[in-house]
Motif scaffolding. Structure first.
Motif, mmCIF file in Angstrom:
data_model
loop_
_atom_site.group_PDB
_atom_site.id
_atom_site.type_symbol
_atom_site.label_atom_id
_atom_site.label_comp_id
_atom_site.label_asym_id
_atom_site.label_seq_id
_atom_site.Cartn_x
_atom_site.Cartn_y
_atom_site.Cartn_z
ATOM 1 N N SER A 1 -33.579 -6.546 -69.737
ATOM 2 C CA SER A 1 -34.965 -6.922 -70.041
ATOM 3 C C SER A 1 -35.706 -5.684 -70.513
ATOM 4 N N ASP A 2 -37.016 -5.825 -70.683
ATOM 5 C CA ASP A 2 -37.821 -4.670 -71.096
ATOM 6 C C ASP A 2 -37.797 -3.568 -70.043
ATOM 7 N N GLN A 3 -37.625 -3.949 -68.780
ATOM 8 C CA GLN A 3 -37.607 -2.968 -67.699
ATOM 9 C C GLN A 3 -36.201 -2.476 -67.361
ATOM 10 N N GLN A 4 -35.175 -3.200 -67.828
ATOM 11 C CA GLN A 4 -33.801 -2.855 -67.473
ATOM 12 C C GLN A 4 -32.931 -2.796 -68.732
ATOM 13 N N PRO A 5 -32.200 -1.722 -68.948
ATOM 14 C CA PRO A 5 -31.345 -1.606 -70.132
ATOM 15 C C PRO A 5 -30.127 -2.513 -70.022
ATOM 16 N N PRO A 6 -29.451 -2.799 -71.134
ATOM 17 C CA PRO A 6 -28.235 -3.627 -71.086
ATOM 18 C C PRO A 6 -27.125 -2.934 -70.303
ATOM 19 N N TRP A 7 -26.262 -3.745 -69.704
ATOM 20 C CA TRP A 7 -25.167 -3.196 -68.921
ATOM 21 C C TRP A 7 -23.987 -4.160 -68.951
ATOM 22 N N LEU A 8 -22.818 -3.661 -68.539
ATOM 23 C CA LEU A 8 -21.608 -4.481 -68.451
ATOM 24 C C LEU A 8 -21.457 -5.024 -67.042
ATOM 25 N N HIS A 9 -21.149 -6.320 -66.961
ATOM 26 C CA HIS A 9 -20.989 -7.004 -65.677
ATOM 27 C C HIS A 9 -19.554 -7.514 -65.553
ATOM 28 N N LEU A 10 -18.918 -7.283 -64.415
ATOM 29 C CA LEU A 10 -17.538 -7.711 -64.190
ATOM 30 C C LEU A 10 -17.475 -9.221 -63.984
ATOM 31 N N VAL A 11 -16.663 -9.927 -64.798
ATOM 32 C CA VAL A 11 -16.522 -11.379 -64.651
ATOM 33 C C VAL A 11 -15.137 -11.776 -64.154
ATOM 34 N N ALA A 12 -14.140 -10.894 -64.264
ATOM 35 C CA ALA A 12 -12.804 -11.180 -63.743
ATOM 36 C C ALA A 12 -12.124 -9.856 -63.401
ATOM 37 N N ASP A 13 -11.880 -9.659 -62.119
ATOM 38 C CA ASP A 13 -11.304 -8.406 -61.624
ATOM 39 C C ASP A 13 -9.792 -8.430 -61.828
ATOM 40 N N ARG A 14 -9.274 -7.528 -62.660
ATOM 41 C CA ARG A 14 -7.831 -7.538 -62.928
ATOM 42 C C ARG A 14 -7.033 -7.035 -61.725
ATOM 43 N N SER A 15 -7.644 -6.256 -60.810
ATOM 44 C CA SER A 15 -6.897 -5.686 -59.689
ATOM 45 C C SER A 15 -6.364 -6.756 -58.745
ATOM 46 N N LYS A 16 -6.954 -7.967 -58.806
ATOM 47 C CA LYS A 16 -6.467 -9.052 -57.966
ATOM 48 C C LYS A 16 -5.249 -9.739 -58.573
ATOM 49 N N SER A 17 -4.932 -9.411 -59.847
ATOM 50 C CA SER A 17 -3.837 -10.080 -60.534
ATOM 51 C C SER A 17 -2.685 -9.142 -60.880
ATOM 52 N N PHE A 18 -2.986 -7.880 -61.222
ATOM 53 C CA PHE A 18 -1.908 -6.977 -61.628
ATOM 54 C C PHE A 18 -2.394 -5.534 -61.566
ATOM 55 N N ASN A 19 -1.434 -4.613 -61.463
ATOM 56 C CA ASN A 19 -1.730 -3.191 -61.562
ATOM 57 C C ASN A 19 -1.818 -2.808 -63.033
ATOM 58 N N PHE A 20 -2.576 -1.759 -63.316
ATOM 59 C CA PHE A 20 -2.796 -1.384 -64.701
ATOM 60 C C PHE A 20 -2.674 0.123 -64.876
ATOM 61 N N ASN A 21 -1.898 0.527 -65.894
ATOM 62 C CA ASN A 21 -1.703 1.929 -66.234
ATOM 63 C C ASN A 21 -2.118 2.129 -67.685
ATOM 64 N N GLN A 22 -3.178 2.900 -67.926
ATOM 65 C CA GLN A 22 -3.684 3.068 -69.280
ATOM 66 C C GLN A 22 -2.697 3.767 -70.202
ATOM 67 N N MET A 23 -1.747 4.523 -69.662
ATOM 68 C CA MET A 23 -0.801 5.251 -70.495
ATOM 69 C C MET A 23 0.238 4.333 -71.122
ATOM 70 N N SER A 24 0.611 3.252 -70.447
ATOM 71 C CA SER A 24 1.716 2.416 -70.940
ATOM 72 C C SER A 24 1.341 0.950 -71.102
ATOM 73 N N GLN A 25 0.065 0.603 -70.858
ATOM 74 C CA GLN A 25 -0.325 -0.800 -70.906
ATOM 75 C C GLN A 25 -1.642 -0.955 -71.667
ATOM 76 N N SER A 26 -1.901 -2.161 -72.105
ATOM 77 C CA SER A 26 -3.161 -2.452 -72.780
ATOM 78 C C SER A 26 -3.561 -3.893 -72.503
ATOM 79 N N LEU A 27 -4.855 -4.189 -72.658
ATOM 80 C CA LEU A 27 -5.401 -5.518 -72.425
ATOM 81 C C LEU A 27 -5.989 -6.051 -73.721
ATOM 82 N N HIS A 28 -5.787 -7.351 -73.983
ATOM 83 C CA HIS A 28 -6.205 -7.951 -75.241
ATOM 84 C C HIS A 28 -6.870 -9.298 -74.976
ATOM 85 N N LEU A 29 -8.125 -9.447 -75.387
ATOM 86 C CA LEU A 29 -8.839 -10.709 -75.264
ATOM 87 C C LEU A 29 -8.616 -11.557 -76.510
ATOM 88 N N ALA A 30 -8.625 -12.884 -76.323
ATOM 89 C CA ALA A 30 -8.446 -13.800 -77.450
ATOM 90 C C ALA A 30 -9.197 -15.098 -77.189
#
Length: 218
Positions: free
Chosen positions: A66-95
């Motif tokens: 809003s005018d008083q609050q800047p935009p931000w990112l909100h978590l809608v699905a926590d991946r840690s409950k489904s799988f481990n993630f390593n940025q060096m060897s893995q990637s995520l793709h939305l479709a």
């Protein structure tokens, strides 16, 4: 370097940059951009007038604030409950799979090459493992994933299959998420974009479908 662009509900424009790592937004008539996020994002996707992305936490959505609050990112699905993630060897793709938000978890290491697929349940805030695309196929690059019908207008594209661009695995391949089968589509070709991937893969499939048993073109 722009990595993603999308319009959100209030007609604001959201732009993610690969270099520098910034997600910025601007409302109509604004004189400047507002930074909403300044860290690594794997992929971005405008979906149902909202702007989604993935990072080390999971699937995020852009809230305009809003005018008083800047935009931000909100978590809608926590991946840690489904799988481990390593940025060096893995990637995520939305479709956008025909109106359904999906996430592909790409795993590539010296010994493992696998693509796990999840439906993003926005109401429950969870990732639901799936073994199909409802008769559709995915053409996937590192920056963008496109879902197409496996019947029309691409009748020779196999359903429930991910077709990877060369930047994912060094060559165009098809990966069937039902049984894990991998097939090479075009070993020597190196298309520059996912559009080239769709065109060349479809052309090859049509070419093979027109051959008779003795190898001659009809």
């Amino acid at each position: 370097m722009v990595s993603g662009v999308g319009l959100v509900a209030d007609s604001s424009l959201a732009v993610s940059f690969f270099n520098p790592l910034v997600l910025a937004v601007a409302k109509p008539g604004a004189d400047s951009w507002t930074v909403a996020h300044n860290d690594r994002m794997n992929t971005t996707l405008p979906f149902v007038v909202r702007f989604y992305c993935t990072n080390y936490r999971g699937v995020m959505v852009l809230n305009m604030g809003s005018d008083q609050q800047p935009p931000w990112l909100h978590l809608v699905a926590d991946r840690s409950k489904s799988f481990n993630f390593n940025q060096m060897s893995q990637s995520l793709h939305l479709a956008d799979n025909g109106g359904e938000l999906m996430l592909v978890h790409r795993i590539r290491s010296q010994y493992i090459r696998r693509y796990d697929v999840y439906r993003v349940d926005l109401k429950a805030g969870v990732l639901v493992p799936v073994k199909g695309f409802n008769g559709r196929a995915m053409f996937m690059g590192m920056g963008r994933t496109i879902s197409v019908s496996a019947h029309n207008p691409f009748p020779c594209v196999a359903p429930d299959t991910i077709y990877m661009a060369p930047e994912c695995d060094g060559k165009i391949q098809g990966y069937n998420i039902v049984d894990g089968r991998v097939c090479d589509l075009i070993g020597a070709a190196c298309p520059r974009s996912i559009v080239d991937c769709i065109w060349q893969g479809t052309y090859l499939s049509l070419n093979l479908s027109l051959r008779t048993n003795d190898g001659c073109l009809l």
